[in-house]
Design a protein around this motif. Structure first.
Motif, PDB file in Angstrom:
ATOM      1  N   GLN A  89      15.194  12.010  -7.166  1.00  0.00           N
ATOM      2  CA  GLN A  89      14.933  10.876  -5.812  1.00  0.00           C
ATOM      3  C   GLN A  89      13.874  10.153  -5.800  1.00  0.00           C
ATOM      4  O   GLN A  89      12.358  10.300  -6.151  1.00  0.00           O
ATOM      5  N   VAL A  90      13.852   8.805  -5.578  1.00  0.00           N
ATOM      6  CA  VAL A  90      12.421   8.031  -5.306  1.00  0.00           C
ATOM      7  C   VAL A  90      12.599   8.178  -4.077  1.00  0.00           C
ATOM      8  O   VAL A  90      12.916   8.126  -2.966  1.00  0.00           O
ATOM      9  N   SER A  91      11.594   8.455  -3.717  1.00  0.00           N
ATOM     10  CA  SER A  91      10.207   8.103  -2.320  1.00  0.00           C
ATOM     11  C   SER A  91       9.361   7.938  -2.325  1.00  0.00           C
ATOM     12  O   SER A  91       9.017   7.277  -3.501  1.00  0.00           O
ATOM     13  N   THR A  92       8.695   6.797  -1.325  1.00  0.00           N
ATOM     14  CA  THR A  92       7.914   5.834  -0.674  1.00  0.00           C
ATOM     15  C   THR A  92       6.797   6.992   0.082  1.00  0.00           C
ATOM     16  O   THR A  92       7.177   7.074   1.579  1.00  0.00           O
ATOM     17  N   THR A  93       5.798   6.355  -0.490  1.00  0.00           N
ATOM     18  CA  THR A  93       4.900   7.227   0.453  1.00  0.00           C
ATOM     19  C   THR A  93       3.431   6.243   0.775  1.00  0.00           C
ATOM     20  O   THR A  93       2.782   5.286  -0.203  1.00  0.00           O
ATOM     21  N   LEU A  94       2.847   6.212   1.969  1.00  0.00           N
ATOM     22  CA  LEU A  94       2.614   4.878   2.418  1.00  0.00           C
ATOM     23  C   LEU A  94       0.743   5.336   1.941  1.00  0.00           C
ATOM     24  O   LEU A  94       0.884   7.030   2.235  1.00  0.00           O
ATOM     25  N   CYS A  95       0.517   4.868   1.400  1.00  0.00           N
ATOM     26  CA  CYS A  95      -1.483   4.914   0.946  1.00  0.00           C
ATOM     27  C   CYS A  95      -1.541   5.819   1.634  1.00  0.00           C
ATOM     28  O   CYS A  95      -2.828   6.169   2.188  1.00  0.00           O
ATOM     29  N   GLN A  96      -2.392   4.732   3.195  1.00  0.00           N
ATOM     30  CA  GLN A  96      -2.998   4.765   4.019  1.00  0.00           C
ATOM     31  C   GLN A  96      -2.530   4.000   5.230  1.00  0.00           C
ATOM     32  O   GLN A  96      -1.959   2.796   5.075  1.00  0.00           O
ATOM     33  N   PHE A 105       0.950  -1.445   0.390  1.00  0.00           N
ATOM     34  CA  PHE A 105      -0.031  -0.048   0.551  1.00  0.00           C
ATOM     35  C   PHE A 105       1.168   1.432  -0.170  1.00  0.00           C
ATOM     36  O   PHE A 105       0.380   2.098   0.959  1.00  0.00           O
ATOM     37  N   THR A 106       1.542   1.499  -1.101  1.00  0.00           N
ATOM     38  CA  THR A 106       2.647   2.645  -1.070  1.00  0.00           C
ATOM     39  C   THR A 106       2.708   3.387  -2.653  1.00  0.00           C
ATOM     40  O   THR A 106       2.885   1.826  -2.964  1.00  0.00           O
ATOM     41  N   VAL A 107       3.384   4.501  -2.897  1.00  0.00           N
ATOM     42  CA  VAL A 107       3.549   4.506  -4.021  1.00  0.00           C
ATOM     43  C   VAL A 107       5.088   5.163  -4.008  1.00  0.00           C
ATOM     44  O   VAL A 107       5.478   5.519  -3.154  1.00  0.00           O
TER      45      VAL A 107
END
Length: 88
Positions: free
Chosen positions: A76-83, A67-69
């Motif tokens: 730069q690659v960043s990972t964000t939590l969707c929920q 559940f990440t984007v």
């Protein structure tokens, strides 16, 4: 669905027979009834079976669903939590 509802309503008012087939989820959406996973079976049986298997079995070690984007900005690659806490 608003446009489809207007077309169907116009056809009913003018007593015009529509030669069309609608799926059960479409009828439920027009009637504002809740849909569930079993309604998906009418659209795509294989997809429904896959989702049902994922619901019935433990997939923590089999599938890597996080559940990440992943987003790339200026190299730069960043990972964000969707929920933060998934409700599955």
């Amino acid at each position: 669905f608003r446009f489809s509802g207007r077309i169907l309503g116009l056809a009913l008012i003018h007593q015009y027979l529509l030669d069309a087939f609608f799926t059960r989820p479409f009828y439920k959406a027009l009637l504002r009834l809740p849909t569930d996973l079993s309604d998906l079976e009418y659209l795509d049986e294989e997809f429904h079976q896959s989702l049902q298997w994922m619901k019935d079995n433990d997939i923590t070690d089999i599938l890597d669903l996080t559940f990440t984007v992943n987003e790339e900005v200026f190299g730069q690659v960043s990972t964000t939590l969707c929920q933060p806490q998934p409700n599955i």
